[in-house]
Design an enzyme around this catalytic site. Structure first.
Site, mmCIF file in Angstrom:
data_model
loop_
_atom_site.group_PDB
_atom_site.id
_atom_site.type_symbol
_atom_site.label_atom_id
_atom_site.label_comp_id
_atom_site.label_asym_id
_atom_site.label_seq_id
_atom_site.Cartn_x
_atom_site.Cartn_y
_atom_site.Cartn_z
ATOM 1 C CD GLU A 1 -2.630 1.388 0.073
ATOM 2 O OE1 GLU A 1 -3.330 0.478 -0.374
ATOM 3 O OE2 GLU A 1 -2.536 2.497 -0.484
ATOM 4 C CG PHE A 2 2.583 2.526 -2.916
ATOM 5 C CD1 PHE A 2 3.948 2.487 -2.658
ATOM 6 C CD2 PHE A 2 2.018 1.484 -3.637
ATOM 7 C CE1 PHE A 2 4.735 1.434 -3.105
ATOM 8 C CE2 PHE A 2 2.793 0.422 -4.092
ATOM 9 C CZ PHE A 2 4.162 0.398 -3.825
ATOM 10 C CG PHE B 1 8.781 13.466 -0.651
ATOM 11 C CD1 PHE B 1 7.417 13.294 -0.831
ATOM 12 C CD2 PHE B 1 9.377 12.906 0.460
ATOM 13 C CE1 PHE B 1 6.671 12.588 0.077
ATOM 14 C CE2 PHE B 1 8.636 12.199 1.381
ATOM 15 C CZ PHE B 1 7.287 12.035 1.187
ATOM 16 C CB CYS C 1 5.853 4.184 6.603
ATOM 17 S SG CYS C 1 4.180 3.541 6.721
HETATM 18 N N1 LIG Z 1 0.249 3.990 8.072
HETATM 19 C C1 LIG Z 1 0.635 4.148 6.830
HETATM 20 O O1 LIG Z 1 0.712 5.281 6.340
HETATM 21 C C2 LIG Z 1 1.027 2.995 5.975
HETATM 22 C C3 LIG Z 1 1.144 3.168 4.583
HETATM 23 C C4 LIG Z 1 1.483 2.083 3.800
HETATM 24 C C5 LIG Z 1 1.723 0.857 4.387
HETATM 25 N N2 LIG Z 1 1.629 0.703 5.734
HETATM 26 C C6 LIG Z 1 1.871 -0.612 6.301
HETATM 27 O O2 LIG Z 1 0.604 -1.233 6.569
HETATM 28 C C7 LIG Z 1 0.680 -2.018 7.749
HETATM 29 C C8 LIG Z 1 -0.345 -1.525 8.745
HETATM 30 O O3 LIG Z 1 0.013 -0.207 9.118
HETATM 31 P P1 LIG Z 1 -0.986 0.730 9.927
HETATM 32 O O4 LIG Z 1 -0.348 2.069 10.003
HETATM 33 O O5 LIG Z 1 -2.359 0.589 9.366
HETATM 34 O O6 LIG Z 1 -0.919 0.017 11.367
HETATM 35 P P2 LIG Z 1 -1.819 0.283 12.633
HETATM 36 O O7 LIG Z 1 -0.962 0.030 13.797
HETATM 37 O O8 LIG Z 1 -2.537 1.586 12.498
HETATM 38 O O9 LIG Z 1 -2.928 -0.855 12.540
HETATM 39 C C9 LIG Z 1 -2.681 -2.222 12.665
HETATM 40 C C10 LIG Z 1 -3.936 -2.853 13.242
HETATM 41 O O10 LIG Z 1 -3.784 -4.275 13.223
HETATM 42 C C11 LIG Z 1 -4.426 -4.782 14.380
HETATM 43 N N3 LIG Z 1 -3.965 -6.145 14.640
HETATM 44 C C12 LIG Z 1 -2.751 -6.542 15.106
HETATM 45 N N4 LIG Z 1 -2.711 -7.889 15.197
HETATM 46 C C13 LIG Z 1 -3.914 -8.342 14.751
HETATM 47 C C14 LIG Z 1 -4.476 -9.640 14.601
HETATM 48 N N5 LIG Z 1 -3.786 -10.733 14.909
HETATM 49 N N6 LIG Z 1 -5.729 -9.725 14.102
HETATM 50 C C15 LIG Z 1 -6.427 -8.624 13.793
HETATM 51 N N7 LIG Z 1 -5.956 -7.369 13.930
HETATM 52 C C16 LIG Z 1 -4.711 -7.236 14.404
HETATM 53 C C17 LIG Z 1 -4.082 -3.773 15.458
HETATM 54 O O11 LIG Z 1 -4.963 -3.866 16.559
HETATM 55 C C18 LIG Z 1 -4.228 -2.458 14.681
HETATM 56 O O12 LIG Z 1 -5.530 -1.933 14.789
HETATM 57 C C19 LIG Z 1 2.137 -1.916 8.219
HETATM 58 O O13 LIG Z 1 2.853 -2.990 7.677
HETATM 59 C C20 LIG Z 1 2.604 -0.614 7.618
HETATM 60 O O14 LIG Z 1 3.996 -0.592 7.421
HETATM 61 C C21 LIG Z 1 1.263 1.743 6.546
#
Ligand SMILES: NC(=O)c1ccc[n+]([C@@H]2O[C@H](COP(=O)([O-])OP(=O)(O)OC[C@H]3O[C@@H](n4cnc5c(N)ncnc54)[C@H](O)[C@@H]3O)[C@@H](O)[C@H]2O)c1
Length: 433
Positions: free
Chosen positions: A149-150, A250, A261
């Site tokens: 995801e970007f 950027f 991230c």
């Molecule tokens: N935040 C961003 O901007 C972004 C952008 C691109 C990619 N990512 C990637 O996406 C992924 C998620 O990031 P995020 O920022 O959404 O994280 P986050 O911490 O906001 O959310 C993760 C969620 O997963 C839940 N979770 C954990 N273990 C679980 C399980 N076993 N079953 C069900 N739910 C569970 C947590 O309770 C939490 O609500 C990461 O790998 C991150 O690097 C994040």
């Protein structure tokens, strides 16, 4: 299509809502009971512009639901997206525990063939680990895919609904066709859906973040050097950004990159590279330089206050790692606050959206104020660390009246140095003299 999204954080929630918006039946799952309870009542646990009405509409119209019951969600789904967190492990690598826990549970509820898609940011080889974890629990056939995801926090809905590109790692044509159909509504203006092998898709996400983190860090170093040689980084930024090969985005110097991230993904790629016997020395420097650069705003305020902050009060505008989000993960504000408190300063802090998150992280170590100018009352200096719109025009007279001494350290280059000095401020910014 019937979709389950497991993990309802920034990425999972936006993904689930986005797929519901285009007509799919989506169940979003999380282990966090209170988060799911709130979402069922259309209460959004994060600040993300535009998300609330979409959650409400899709829930009201029956395309979107929230649950903690992963079994039901997986069994109802044809496609399962894994969107749980992949935090940094102690050695800097990505911690895959949550991803693989979910894969095991998905395997346990594989009641018919499904596609299991990893959306979390994961190192090359993770899809194969997911495949093995699912297969260990079931005899039913299934496919795996990688769909990094970007989206950007603060513009997540827009980014998800109109992505620059969609990257999909697949290894069979049926999965490719299904995922193409799922994503076609998002690229009607012609942006590409890029199909590739799974390892390349996994790598692409880290490559993108590493490239962006490097760009920011190089600009931050240019800024520091500009100060020393008497150049203005803002002129340099425009001078290079207008070169089409470089581009304008950027290039803003600031207080060092943070967020959920870049820091962890840079470290994870460094760790992958070391593991592969091919250290990415450039990226290792980026990580190191960025950590060091996060101390620059504090060093500037300390210098402006005569070499010590002991017993001084500092007003801090901006806690989130960037504007338009309440996310404080790895925010440079945390470094600033820790350093200022350790050296005996008192802090009065403000952020338009991250105050709840700050209270959770910082407790009673700082004073929280409801409006930006309240922070200035009796303070010895103002420091700006997040580029929120409402901070962009400083009321000079009001600020001078409220501050005990007219010291401003601008970590985002929001104000004009000449005008600030003319107005009587002791003013420091990033890379401008
Ligand atoms: N935040 C961003 O901007 C972004 C952008 C691109 C990619 N990512 C990637 O996406 C992924 C998620 O990031 P995020 O920022 O959404 O994280 P986050 O911490 O906001 O959310 C993760 C969620 O997963 C839940 N979770 C954990 N273990 C679980 C399980 N076993 N079953 C069900 N739910 C569970 C947590 O309770 C939490 O609500 C990461 O790998 C991150 O690097 C994040």
């Amino acid at each position: 299509m019937n979709i389950a999204v497991i993990g309802t954080g920034y990425v999972g929630l936006v993904t689930g809502v986005g797929f519901a918006e285009t007509g799919n039946a989506v169940i979003c799952v999380d282990v966090d009971v209170s988060k799911i309870d709130r979402l069922k009542r259309n209460k959004i646990p994060i600040y993300e512009p535009g998300l609330e009405p979409m959650v409400r509409r899709n829930q009201d119209e029956g395309r979107l639901s929230f649950t903690t019951d992963v079994a039901t969600a997986v069994e109802a789904a044809d496609i399962v997206f894994i969107a749980v967190g992949t935090p940094q492990d102690e050695d800097g690598s990505a911690d895959l525990r949550h991803v693989l826990d979910v894969a095991t549970v998905v395997g346990q509820h594989m009641n018919r063939p499904k596609i299991v898609v990893t959306k979390s940011t994961v190192p090359v080889g993770t899809a194969e680990k997911v495949r093995a974890a699912v297969a260990a629990q079931t005899k039913v056939g299934f496919a795996v895919a990688s769909n990094p995801e970007f989206l950007k926090e603060g513009a997540a809905v827009q980014d998800f609904m109109k992505p620059d590109r969609v990257v999909l790692g697949v290894d069979d044509s049926e999965t490719e066709a299904t995922l193409r159909e799922l994503y076609e509504p998002f690229v009607r203006t012609g942006n590409p859906i890029l199909f590739m092998d799974i390892p390349s898709a996994e790598f692409t996400k880290y490559a993108a973040n590493a490239m962006l983190a490097t760009r920011i860090t190089l600009m931050n170093q240019f800024a520091d050097l500009c100060e020393r040689v008497g150049a203005n980084v803002e002129h340099v930024r425009l001078g290079i950004g207008t070169d089409e090969r470089i581009g304008r985005a950027f290039l803003f110097p600031g207080p060092g990159y943070g967020g959920s991230c870049f820091p962890k993904d840079v470290k994870a790629l460094v760790s992958t590279a070391r593991g592969a016997g091919f250290p990415l020395e450039l990226l290792e420097s980026v990580d190191r330089v960025n950590e060091a650069h996060k101390h620059v705003p504090f060093a500037k305020v300390k210098a402006s206050l005569g070499g010590s902050v002991r017993g001084r009060t500092i007003a801090l505008w901006g806690l989130a790692f960037k504007a338009q989000t309440d996310d404080m993960r790895d925010s440079s504000s945390l470094i600033f606050i820790a350093e200022a408190l350790a050296q005996g300063a008192t802090l009065r802090v403000h952020d338009p959206k991250a105050m709840d998150e700050a209270r959770r992280r910082l407790g009673s170590t700082v004073s929280y104020v409801e409006s930006p100018y309240e922070a200035l009352e009796g303070a010895d200096a103002l420091v700006v660390l997040t580029e929120w719109q409402e901070y962009r025009v400083l009321d000079h007279e009001r600020a001078k009246k409220l501050l005990k001494s007219p010291v401003v350290v601008d970590g985002r280059n929001l104000y004009d140095p000449a005008r600030m000095r003319k107005a009587g401020f002791t003013y420091a910014s990033i890379g401008r003299i």
